[in-house]
Design an enzyme around this catalytic site. Sequence first.
Site, PDB file in Angstrom:
ATOM      1  N   GLY A   3       0.811  -1.217   0.000  1.00 56.39           N
ATOM      2  CA  GLY A   3       0.000   0.000   0.000  1.00 56.39           C
ATOM      3  C   GLY A   3       0.846   1.271   0.000  1.00 56.39           C
ATOM      4  O   GLY A   3       0.491   2.257  -0.655  1.00 56.39           O
ATOM      5  N   ILE A   4       1.929   1.272   0.738  1.00 59.70           N
ATOM      6  CA  ILE A   4       2.850   2.430   0.729  1.00 59.70           C
ATOM      7  C   ILE A   4       3.816   2.290  -0.442  1.00 59.70           C
ATOM      8  O   ILE A   4       4.097   3.256  -1.164  1.00 59.70           O
ATOM      9  CB  ILE A   4       3.658   2.505   2.049  1.00 59.70           C
ATOM     10  CG1 ILE A   4       2.726   2.752   3.238  1.00 59.70           C
ATOM     11  CG2 ILE A   4       4.727   3.604   1.964  1.00 59.70           C
ATOM     12  CD1 ILE A   4       3.381   2.561   4.594  1.00 59.70           C
TER      13      ILE A   4
ATOM     14  N   SER B  33       8.883   0.644   8.174  1.00 61.88           N
ATOM     15  CA  SER B  33       8.158  -0.463   8.822  1.00 61.88           C
ATOM     16  C   SER B  33       7.984  -0.197  10.314  1.00 61.88           C
ATOM     17  O   SER B  33       8.953   0.086  11.026  1.00 61.88           O
ATOM     18  CB  SER B  33       8.927  -1.770   8.649  1.00 61.88           C
ATOM     19  OG  SER B  33       9.314  -1.939   7.315  1.00 61.88           O
ATOM     20  N   ASN B  34       6.758  -0.344  10.767  1.00 62.96           N
ATOM     21  CA  ASN B  34       6.445  -0.097  12.172  1.00 62.96           C
ATOM     22  C   ASN B  34       6.625  -1.350  13.024  1.00 62.96           C
ATOM     23  O   ASN B  34       6.548  -2.458  12.497  1.00 62.96           O
ATOM     24  CB  ASN B  34       4.982   0.382  12.280  1.00 62.96           C
ATOM     25  CG  ASN B  34       4.882   1.881  12.187  1.00 62.96           C
ATOM     26  OD1 ASN B  34       5.736   2.592  12.717  1.00 62.96           O
ATOM     27  ND2 ASN B  34       3.838   2.370  11.537  1.00 62.96           N
TER      28      ASN B  34
ATOM     29  N   ASP C  46       4.663  12.440  11.005  1.00 62.82           N
ATOM     30  CA  ASP C  46       4.237  13.169  12.206  1.00 62.82           C
ATOM     31  C   ASP C  46       4.309  14.678  11.980  1.00 62.82           C
ATOM     32  O   ASP C  46       3.397  15.421  12.374  1.00 62.82           O
ATOM     33  CB  ASP C  46       5.108  12.763  13.406  1.00 62.82           C
ATOM     34  CG  ASP C  46       5.011  11.275  13.683  1.00 62.82           C
ATOM     35  OD1 ASP C  46       3.905  10.729  13.519  1.00 62.82           O
ATOM     36  OD2 ASP C  46       6.032  10.670  14.044  1.00 62.82           O
TER      37      ASP C  46
ATOM     38  N   HIS D 133       7.861   7.422  17.447  1.00 64.45           N
ATOM     39  CA  HIS D 133       6.887   7.413  16.358  1.00 64.45           C
ATOM     40  C   HIS D 133       5.712   6.498  16.695  1.00 64.45           C
ATOM     41  O   HIS D 133       5.310   5.671  15.891  1.00 64.45           O
ATOM     42  CB  HIS D 133       7.583   6.969  15.069  1.00 64.45           C
ATOM     43  CG  HIS D 133       6.675   6.941  13.886  1.00 64.45           C
ATOM     44  ND1 HIS D 133       6.031   8.064  13.409  1.00 64.45           N
ATOM     45  CD2 HIS D 133       6.262   5.916  13.096  1.00 64.45           C
ATOM     46  CE1 HIS D 133       5.290   7.730  12.378  1.00 64.45           C
ATOM     47  NE2 HIS D 133       5.390   6.436  12.174  1.00 64.45           N
TER      48      HIS D 133
HETATM   49  P1  NAI Z   1       1.107  -3.572   2.971  1.00 64.37           P
HETATM   50  O1  NAI Z   1       0.759  -4.869   3.587  1.00 64.37           O
HETATM   51  O2  NAI Z   1       0.150  -2.966   2.020  1.00 64.37           O
HETATM   52  O3  NAI Z   1       2.514  -3.696   2.235  1.00 64.37           O
HETATM   53  C1  NAI Z   1       3.603  -4.322   2.820  1.00 64.37           C
HETATM   54  C2  NAI Z   1       4.386  -4.985   1.722  1.00 64.37           C
HETATM   55  O4  NAI Z   1       5.528  -5.606   2.334  1.00 64.37           O
HETATM   56  C3  NAI Z   1       3.596  -6.096   0.996  1.00 64.37           C
HETATM   57  O5  NAI Z   1       3.640  -5.900  -0.401  1.00 64.37           O
HETATM   58  C4  NAI Z   1       4.305  -7.368   1.418  1.00 64.37           C
HETATM   59  O6  NAI Z   1       4.284  -8.370   0.421  1.00 64.37           O
HETATM   60  C5  NAI Z   1       5.711  -6.830   1.654  1.00 64.37           C
HETATM   61  N1  NAI Z   1       6.550  -7.747   2.438  1.00 64.37           N
HETATM   62  C6  NAI Z   1       6.204  -8.596   3.428  1.00 64.37           C
HETATM   63  N2  NAI Z   1       7.274  -9.283   3.841  1.00 64.37           N
HETATM   64  C7  NAI Z   1       8.326  -8.860   3.111  1.00 64.37           C
HETATM   65  C8  NAI Z   1       9.699  -9.185   3.065  1.00 64.37           C
HETATM   66  N3  NAI Z   1      10.226 -10.132   3.869  1.00 64.37           N
HETATM   67  N4  NAI Z   1      10.484  -8.543   2.196  1.00 64.37           N
HETATM   68  C9  NAI Z   1       9.966  -7.592   1.361  1.00 64.37           C
HETATM   69  N5  NAI Z   1       8.676  -7.240   1.354  1.00 64.37           N
HETATM   70  C10 NAI Z   1       7.865  -7.870   2.217  1.00 64.37           C
HETATM   71  O7  NAI Z   1       1.446  -2.557   4.179  1.00 64.37           O
HETATM   72  P2  NAI Z   1       1.611  -0.955   4.104  1.00 64.37           P
HETATM   73  O8  NAI Z   1       0.326  -0.335   4.418  1.00 64.37           O
HETATM   74  O9  NAI Z   1       2.317  -0.608   2.859  1.00 64.37           O
HETATM   75  O10 NAI Z   1       2.572  -0.717   5.375  1.00 64.37           O
HETATM   76  C11 NAI Z   1       3.904  -1.169   5.380  1.00 64.37           C
HETATM   77  C12 NAI Z   1       4.568  -0.853   6.720  1.00 64.37           C
HETATM   78  O11 NAI Z   1       4.669   0.546   6.926  1.00 64.37           O
HETATM   79  C13 NAI Z   1       3.778  -1.392   7.922  1.00 64.37           C
HETATM   80  O12 NAI Z   1       4.690  -1.899   8.866  1.00 64.37           O
HETATM   81  C14 NAI Z   1       3.124  -0.149   8.474  1.00 64.37           C
HETATM   82  O13 NAI Z   1       2.814  -0.260   9.843  1.00 64.37           O
HETATM   83  C15 NAI Z   1       4.206   0.873   8.244  1.00 64.37           C
HETATM   84  N6  NAI Z   1       3.773   2.272   8.294  1.00 64.37           N
HETATM   85  C16 NAI Z   1       4.672   3.184   8.725  1.00 64.37           C
HETATM   86  C17 NAI Z   1       4.358   4.507   8.839  1.00 64.37           C
HETATM   87  C18 NAI Z   1       5.379   5.490   9.302  1.00 64.37           C
HETATM   88  O14 NAI Z   1       5.023   6.661   9.523  1.00 64.37           O
HETATM   89  N7  NAI Z   1       6.647   5.126   9.462  1.00 64.37           N
HETATM   90  C19 NAI Z   1       3.005   4.990   8.517  1.00 64.37           C
HETATM   91  C20 NAI Z   1       2.143   3.966   7.993  1.00 64.37           C
HETATM   92  C21 NAI Z   1       2.514   2.649   7.917  1.00 64.37           C
END
Ligand code: NAI
Length: 342
Positions: free
Chosen positions: A12-13, A122-123, A154, A185
């Site tokens: 998603g990101i 990654s959170n 933030d 964070h």
């Molecule tokens: P998502 O589930 O849509 O995407 C995550 C991607 O990571 C998926 O495509 C998945 O296949 C991939 N993935 C899983 N295991 C993997 C691996 N071993 N190697 C490479 N890719 C792998 O999740 P989304 O919404 O994109 O969020 C991703 C992360 O970002 C989450 O941990 C979320 O909590 C965090 N996040 C951080 C924020 C920040 O401000 N730092 C804000 C919002 C989300």
Amino acid sequence: MVKVTVCGAAGGIGQPLSLMLKMNPYINELSLFDVVNVPGVGTDLSHIDTDTKVTYHLKSDDNNTGLSQALKDSNFVIIPAGVPRKPGMTRDDLFKINAGICSELATGIAETCPDAAVLVISNPVNSTVPVFAEVFKKKGIFNPRKLFGVTTLDSVRANTFISEVATNEADKAPSAFNIRVVGGHSGETIVPLFSVCAPHVYALEDEKKIDALVHRVQYGGDEVVQAKNGAGSATLSMAYAGYKFLHAVLAASTGDTTIIESSYVYLDDSIPGAKETKEIIKGLYGGESLDYFAMPVVLSKEGIKEIKSDILSRVNNKEKELLKICCKTLAGNIAKGASFSQ
Ligand code: NAI
């Protein structure tokens, strides 16, 4: 030649972030890595007529050598890989799954592109950044000037939310603000420093309004999680924030300019301002000093040139209280991340 790798590029990101990076003039090669769906994302992006070359790699490619192929010769690695929050989950609930993913990616980076700047999305960032640092230390390649926890969302939220409550016409544009957010964070570890913001917003003389604003910045992520109703957490605003931060790191790496952005970093004594930051935190907190903290940092060719510790000595009493609460929670989050890899 500048090569940027996005780990978790099909998520998603990862997808909107990769789209924005495809349009960045500093980047020669954009390498996309994921465990699923990345050929589709990569092929789609590769049709865009900007000069950045797109390559894509699945983890399972060529006998599981996809990660090292993706990372080879990377200068910057940005990491939105892992599981997002679902309603009712805190960022810390994510830790067990995401720490394992981060540890695996950190090992790949250490073995393939040890000099790359690493930007962790990654959170829970409070704990995943220590996971990266510990793996890098074990591998003997840790450079605290080049490891960043991405906390830009933030400040982005703080700028937007303060502009919504500003009564002065001129202050109603989010772009009028550059609110520094320090600490960590996650929830109460997020400490927006409205008292030292420019321009000063007179509406915020009202204490209740400040409390509401601080709370909204600390828990802004929940608004998105609830609104998406089970379909994930912030992705578009996070992709923007990740892009904004990576662009700053990239622009500073050219050596033409220095840029100040906030990031969750390791307070290594070799970095100017780190010792001072630790001393101030220790004074406020009363406990042990912390090794990691989100602070405004000066970015340059070598990564972090300086940590702007002076901002902590200008905070008001209310913010000092928030910082105390932050430090208590953050200490546990850091210990959790650091002990995962040990
Ligand atoms: P998502 O589930 O849509 O995407 C995550 C991607 O990571 C998926 O495509 C998945 O296949 C991939 N993935 C899983 N295991 C993997 C691996 N071993 N190697 C490479 N890719 C792998 O999740 P989304 O919404 O994109 O969020 C991703 C992360 O970002 C989450 O941990 C979320 O909590 C965090 N996040 C951080 C924020 C920040 O401000 N730092 C804000 C919002 C989300």
